[in-house]
Design an enzyme around this catalytic site. Structure first.
Site, PDB file in Angstrom:
ATOM      1  N   GLY A  39       0.828  -1.195   0.000  1.00 27.03           N
ATOM      2  CA  GLY A  39       0.000   0.000   0.000  1.00 27.03           C
ATOM      3  C   GLY A  39       0.866   1.249   0.000  1.00 27.03           C
ATOM      4  O   GLY A  39       1.770   1.389  -0.809  1.00 27.03           O
ATOM      5  N   ASP A  40       0.589   2.155   0.947  1.00 33.33           N
ATOM      6  CA  ASP A  40       1.378   3.385   1.047  1.00 33.33           C
ATOM      7  C   ASP A  40       2.253   3.373   2.299  1.00 33.33           C
ATOM      8  O   ASP A  40       2.578   4.421   2.848  1.00 33.33           O
ATOM      9  CB  ASP A  40       0.472   4.611   1.039  1.00 33.33           C
ATOM     10  N   GLU A  41       2.645   2.166   2.743  1.00 32.62           N
ATOM     11  CA  GLU A  41       3.501   2.027   3.916  1.00 32.62           C
ATOM     12  C   GLU A  41       4.924   1.654   3.506  1.00 32.62           C
ATOM     13  O   GLU A  41       5.132   0.754   2.691  1.00 32.62           O
ATOM     14  CB  GLU A  41       2.938   0.969   4.870  1.00 32.62           C
TER      15      GLU A  41
END
Length: 210
Positions: free
Chosen positions: A110-112
């Protein structure tokens, strides 16, 4: 003719062996890198963490930075996943340009993202890197002629202060990240050594009470 056939057989066996080894190498490489950004994935970051722990903990600490992009979901919802993917690639490039050669940056999904920073002599060094990352990733992104803005929140855990196991350190840094999110965008927070679930619950409670 027999000699010629033998030579051809040897060449065929050699080519088959090379192709097989190349395929194994390619698969091993793919298994350790994120296909979208080219950054390390969870498997490779675990290997790199162990290597740095072995050489850096005699006199220094290792900082584990847990990153989450602020506002990324809005970009995905407004402009679509292809635009979101391009932004992730640019964010990964900025991260790579910001860290040192000894540091490791990985995309967890994801955006991690995760950054492993060895050779930390004082927590201020970890905070300095975190704030430099926040500054770089908060600059506007140009995606297909459209300027898009996000920021990043960061939680930091330190080894050996917060533990020696990567999973434990990631949980601790993730708990600190929740506190950063509770403070607002573009914030950095250190793990306080408490139970990671308790940290998250405290941060959620604080956020819901605002």
């Amino acid at each position: 003719m027999v000699a010629l056939m033998s030579i051809q057989s040897v060449k065929h066996l050699y080519k088959s062996t090379v192709d097989h080894l190349t395929a194994k190498h390619d698969l091993a490489t793919l298994a350790r890198f994120d296909p979208l950004t080219g950054l390390a994935n969870r498997l490779l970051v675990r290997e790199e963490f162990q290597a740095r722990m072995a050489s850096c903990l005699i006199e220094n600490q290792v900082a584990v930075h847990y990153l989450d992009l602020d506002g990324f979901k809005t970009i995905n919802d407004q402009f679509g996943h292809p635009a979101g993917d391009r932004l992730l690639v640019q964010a990964a490039q900025r991260l790579t340009a910001t860290i040192r050669s000894d540091d490791v940056v990985a995309r967890l999904g994801g955006d991690e993202f995760l950054v492993i920073q060895p050779g930390v002599q004082h927590p201020d060094q970890a905070e300095l890197l975190a704030r430099r990352i926040i500054k770089q990733l908060s600059e506007p992104y140009s995606i297909e002629g459209t300027d898009m803005c996000i920021s990043v929140s960061i939680g930091i855990a330190l080894a050996p202060t917060n533990g020696l196991d990567l999973d434990r350190l990631m949980e601790c840094a993730d708990g600190a990240l929740y506190h950063s999110k509770a403070k607002g965008k573009a914030q950095v927070n250190f793990c306080d050594g408490s139970n990671p679930d308790a940290q998250k619950q405290a941060a959620v409670t604080k956020t819901s009470g605002r």
